[in-house]
Design a protein around this motif. Structure first.
Motif, mmCIF file in Angstrom:
data_model
loop_
_atom_site.group_PDB
_atom_site.id
_atom_site.type_symbol
_atom_site.label_atom_id
_atom_site.label_comp_id
_atom_site.label_asym_id
_atom_site.label_seq_id
_atom_site.Cartn_x
_atom_site.Cartn_y
_atom_site.Cartn_z
ATOM 1 N N ASP A 144 0.098 3.415 -23.644
ATOM 2 C CA ASP A 144 0.640 2.761 -25.048
ATOM 3 C C ASP A 144 1.980 2.772 -24.959
ATOM 4 O O ASP A 144 2.634 3.624 -25.160
ATOM 5 N N GLN A 145 2.718 1.281 -24.959
ATOM 6 C CA GLN A 145 4.138 1.196 -24.629
ATOM 7 C C GLN A 145 4.665 1.545 -25.979
ATOM 8 O O GLN A 145 5.855 2.178 -25.892
ATOM 9 N N ILE A 146 4.024 1.264 -27.326
ATOM 10 C CA ILE A 146 4.623 1.336 -28.530
ATOM 11 C C ILE A 146 4.683 2.949 -28.737
ATOM 12 O O ILE A 146 5.823 3.276 -29.301
ATOM 13 N N ALA A 147 3.586 3.648 -28.309
ATOM 14 C CA ALA A 147 3.656 5.117 -28.795
ATOM 15 C C ALA A 147 4.918 5.748 -27.890
ATOM 16 O O ALA A 147 5.439 6.584 -28.330
ATOM 17 N N ASN A 148 4.972 5.198 -26.629
ATOM 18 C CA ASN A 148 5.955 5.744 -25.726
ATOM 19 C C ASN A 148 7.310 5.584 -26.353
ATOM 20 O O ASN A 148 8.376 6.358 -26.116
ATOM 21 N N MET A 149 7.701 4.549 -26.937
ATOM 22 C CA MET A 149 8.817 4.381 -27.397
ATOM 23 C C MET A 149 9.188 4.817 -28.596
ATOM 24 O O MET A 149 10.389 5.440 -28.650
ATOM 25 N N LEU A 150 8.224 5.077 -29.452
ATOM 26 C CA LEU A 150 8.455 5.920 -30.736
ATOM 27 C C LEU A 150 8.613 7.168 -30.506
ATOM 28 O O LEU A 150 9.504 8.047 -30.855
ATOM 29 N N ILE A 151 7.974 7.924 -29.397
ATOM 30 C CA ILE A 151 7.980 9.304 -29.054
ATOM 31 C C ILE A 151 9.562 9.484 -28.198
ATOM 32 O O ILE A 151 9.977 10.500 -28.533
ATOM 33 N N ALA A 152 10.021 8.545 -27.704
ATOM 34 C CA ALA A 152 11.383 8.733 -27.013
ATOM 35 C C ALA A 152 12.432 8.718 -28.160
ATOM 36 O O ALA A 152 13.398 9.565 -27.922
ATOM 37 N N ILE A 153 12.011 7.649 -28.885
ATOM 38 C CA ILE A 153 13.075 7.776 -30.247
ATOM 39 C C ILE A 153 13.096 9.090 -31.052
ATOM 40 O O ILE A 153 14.188 9.832 -31.098
ATOM 41 N N LYS A 154 12.064 9.645 -31.248
ATOM 42 C CA LYS A 154 11.845 10.860 -31.833
ATOM 43 C C LYS A 154 12.262 12.115 -31.150
ATOM 44 O O LYS A 154 13.170 12.764 -31.629
ATOM 45 N N ASN A 155 12.020 12.207 -29.856
ATOM 46 C CA ASN A 155 12.385 13.333 -28.989
ATOM 47 C C ASN A 155 14.083 13.156 -28.797
ATOM 48 O O ASN A 155 14.741 14.125 -28.667
ATOM 49 N N GLY A 156 14.508 11.803 -28.608
ATOM 50 C CA GLY A 156 15.698 11.780 -28.411
ATOM 51 C C GLY A 156 16.691 12.369 -29.694
ATOM 52 O O GLY A 156 17.667 12.989 -29.439
ATOM 53 N N GLY A 157 16.238 12.087 -30.736
ATOM 54 C CA GLY A 157 16.883 12.529 -32.101
ATOM 55 C C GLY A 157 16.783 14.154 -32.055
ATOM 56 O O GLY A 157 17.737 14.753 -32.568
ATOM 57 N N LEU A 158 15.795 14.747 -31.492
ATOM 58 C CA LEU A 158 15.573 16.255 -31.962
ATOM 59 C C LEU A 158 16.390 16.737 -30.830
ATOM 60 O O LEU A 158 16.821 18.141 -31.118
ATOM 61 N N VAL A 159 16.724 16.267 -29.829
ATOM 62 C CA VAL A 159 17.677 17.113 -28.777
ATOM 63 C C VAL A 159 19.290 16.496 -29.089
ATOM 64 O O VAL A 159 20.014 16.669 -28.291
ATOM 65 N N LYS A 160 19.477 15.825 -30.054
ATOM 66 C CA LYS A 160 20.752 15.267 -30.409
ATOM 67 C C LYS A 160 21.385 14.243 -29.708
ATOM 68 O O LYS A 160 22.495 14.360 -29.272
#
Length: 127
Positions: free
Chosen positions: A2-18
């Motif tokens: 699922d490419q949309i889920a991968n994009m959303l998780i990448a954005i969320k995780n990128g924010g969590l590690v600043k």
């Protein structure tokens, strides 16, 4: 995958590690979703780069040092699609979150879908 889920998780995780930005592979659907997220204030901006294998660089949004995106849930999956009519679309997290729908009028938030009086496939929720 699922490419949309991968994009959303990448954005969320990128924010969590600043991180200031994240880079993901590009597609028309992802660009449409990112345009909506930019208009709603969940990301600062995005830029499509490259010709043969295009990628998208997404600049993340922070509010007082914490990421703007706290959580994301994929609603409609490849194994089970979830659809909502106009009367089924309600506010999410008392207006602090947003449902994103794929409609005949394009990718819309729950507020815009109610305003346009159109239903569609519920892609994900974000808060």
């Amino acid at each position: 995958m699922d490419q949309i889920a991968n994009m959303l998780i990448a954005i969320k995780n990128g924010g969590l590690v600043k991180k200031s930005s994240v880079i993901i592979p590009s597609s028309k659907m992802k660009v449409a979703i990112l345009e909506l997220l930019k208009n709603e204030g969940y990301i600062k901006t995005y830029k499509v780069q490259g010709d043969t294998k295009p990628t998208i660089e997404i600049v993340l949004e922070y509010v007082k040092g914490s990421p703007r995106i706290n959580g994301v849930t994929r609603v409609s999956k490849q194994s089970k699609r979830v659809y909502a009519g106009v009367s089924d679309i309600t506010s999410f997290k008392y207006g602090h979150g947003m449902r994103v729908l794929s409609t005949p009028k394009g990718i819309l938030s729950d507020k815009l879908a109610r305003k346009e009086q159109v239903g569609g496939e519920v892609l994900f929720t974000i808060w």
